[in-house]
Design an enzyme around this catalytic site. Structure first.
Site, PDB file in Angstrom:
ATOM      1  N   ASP A 122      70.318 106.376 -24.076  1.00  0.00           N
ATOM      2  CA  ASP A 122      70.217 104.990 -23.543  1.00  0.00           C
ATOM      3  C   ASP A 122      71.356 104.659 -22.576  1.00  0.00           C
ATOM      4  O   ASP A 122      72.532 104.787 -23.004  1.00  0.00           O
ATOM      5  CB  ASP A 122      69.935 103.730 -24.581  1.00  0.00           C
ATOM      6  N   ILE A 123      71.306 104.125 -21.500  1.00  0.00           N
ATOM      7  CA  ILE A 123      72.415 103.993 -20.651  1.00  0.00           C
ATOM      8  C   ILE A 123      72.884 102.565 -21.025  1.00  0.00           C
ATOM      9  O   ILE A 123      74.348 102.617 -20.482  1.00  0.00           O
ATOM     10  CB  ILE A 123      71.702 103.827 -19.125  1.00  0.00           C
TER      11      ILE A 123
ATOM     12  N   HIS B  52      58.273 104.268 -25.273  1.00  0.00           N
ATOM     13  CA  HIS B  52      59.554 104.725 -25.875  1.00  0.00           C
ATOM     14  C   HIS B  52      59.995 104.171 -27.308  1.00  0.00           C
ATOM     15  O   HIS B  52      59.338 103.056 -27.649  1.00  0.00           O
ATOM     16  CB  HIS B  52      60.704 104.650 -24.764  1.00  0.00           C
TER      17      HIS B  52
ATOM     18  N   HIS C 238      63.410 103.316 -29.453  1.00  0.00           N
ATOM     19  CA  HIS C 238      64.709 103.255 -29.646  1.00  0.00           C
ATOM     20  C   HIS C 238      65.204 103.799 -31.078  1.00  0.00           C
ATOM     21  O   HIS C 238      64.587 103.520 -31.890  1.00  0.00           O
ATOM     22  CB  HIS C 238      65.210 101.873 -29.486  1.00  0.00           C
TER      23      HIS C 238
ATOM     24  N   GLU D 118      61.425  96.053 -20.723  1.00  0.00           N
ATOM     25  CA  GLU D 118      61.912  96.711 -19.467  1.00  0.00           C
ATOM     26  C   GLU D 118      61.376  97.879 -18.658  1.00  0.00           C
ATOM     27  O   GLU D 118      61.403  97.784 -17.375  1.00  0.00           O
ATOM     28  CB  GLU D 118      63.500  97.068 -19.607  1.00  0.00           C
TER      29      GLU D 118
HETATM   30  P1  5GP Z   1      62.913  98.242 -23.195  1.00  0.00           P
HETATM   31  O1  5GP Z   1      61.840  98.778 -22.199  1.00  0.00           O
HETATM   32  O2  5GP Z   1      62.409  98.910 -24.682  1.00  0.00           O
HETATM   33  O3  5GP Z   1      63.135  96.688 -23.418  1.00  0.00           O
HETATM   34  O4  5GP Z   1      64.244  98.795 -22.843  1.00  0.00           O
HETATM   35  C1  5GP Z   1      64.225  99.920 -21.988  1.00  0.00           C
HETATM   36  C2  5GP Z   1      65.732 100.799 -22.412  1.00  0.00           C
HETATM   37  O5  5GP Z   1      65.831 101.746 -21.417  1.00  0.00           O
HETATM   38  C3  5GP Z   1      67.020  99.665 -22.312  1.00  0.00           C
HETATM   39  O6  5GP Z   1      67.477 100.054 -23.345  1.00  0.00           O
HETATM   40  C4  5GP Z   1      67.774 100.471 -21.095  1.00  0.00           C
HETATM   41  O7  5GP Z   1      69.164 100.446 -21.368  1.00  0.00           O
HETATM   42  C5  5GP Z   1      67.333 101.765 -21.196  1.00  0.00           C
HETATM   43  N1  5GP Z   1      67.437 102.304 -19.445  1.00  0.00           N
HETATM   44  C6  5GP Z   1      66.894 101.659 -18.463  1.00  0.00           C
HETATM   45  N2  5GP Z   1      66.977 102.310 -17.285  1.00  0.00           N
HETATM   46  C7  5GP Z   1      67.392 103.509 -17.687  1.00  0.00           C
HETATM   47  C8  5GP Z   1      68.069 104.709 -17.185  1.00  0.00           C
HETATM   48  O8  5GP Z   1      67.917 104.880 -15.846  1.00  0.00           O
HETATM   49  N3  5GP Z   1      68.591 105.665 -18.039  1.00  0.00           N
HETATM   50  C9  5GP Z   1      68.723 105.398 -19.404  1.00  0.00           C
HETATM   51  N4  5GP Z   1      69.563 106.523 -20.021  1.00  0.00           N
HETATM   52  N5  5GP Z   1      68.469 104.426 -19.756  1.00  0.00           N
HETATM   53  C10 5GP Z   1      67.716 103.461 -19.173  1.00  0.00           C
END
Ligand code: 5GP
Length: 129
Positions: free
Chosen positions: A29-30, A93, A95, A88
């Site tokens: 994760d970034i 996915h 985590h 987001e």
């Molecule tokens: P969620 O959709 O579960 O709320 O969060 C999406 C996750 O994807 C976040 O933890 C965010 O840091 C990660 N994320 C978003 N864009 C990128 C990216 O371009 N690269 C990586 N490695 N992680 C990402």
């Protein structure tokens, strides 16, 4: 427009790959909650995790199990927390977050159960299962 994660799978956006097979991809994760915070995805783009067909959902969790074991061995953490959010990035996915204390993954304050309302809600949800 392909999701950010599809662009990562296709190599259009760089990522730190952790593991991969024909149908799944795992990468760091970034914005990690803890070092080793990894995202595990199906390569096929589906929004919500629970929209995946049952066989694909099972295969994703089996792939995540392999990654979680490797993360635990490498980081020496006590427990790999698995979380599904998805607000987001609308590409299913999981985590995987290496942790050694509850504080490593803060949980928001929780309420006290209203047993009358809970019984009614549980019955309504049960009726839909
Ligand atoms: P969620 O959709 O579960 O709320 O969060 C999406 C996750 O994807 C976040 O933890 C965010 O840091 C990660 N994320 C978003 N864009 C990128 C990216 O371009 N690269 C990586 N490695 N992680 C990402």
């Amino acid at each position: 427009m392909a999701s950010i994660f599809t662009q990562i799978v296709q190599g259009e956006i760089p990522s730190h790959r952790v593991h991969e097979d024909e149908a799944h991809y795992a990468f760091l994760d970034i914005n990690p909650v803890q070092p080793g915070h990894t995202l595990v995805i199906p390569k096929r783009e589906v929004d919500e995790l629970f929209d995946l067909p049952a066989d694909e959902l099972a295969a994703l969790w089996q792939f995540a199990q392999v990654v979680a074991a490797a993360l635990k061995a490498e980081t020496g953490c006590a427990r790999v927390v698995s979380v599904v959010v998805g607000y987001e990035v609308p590409h299913a996915h999981i985590h995987l977050i290496p942790t050694s204390h509850l504080e490593d993954f803060p949980i928001p304050p929780r309420g006290t159960l209203d047993h009358t309302a809970a019984a009614a809600l549980a019955a309504r949800v049960h009726a839909r299962t």
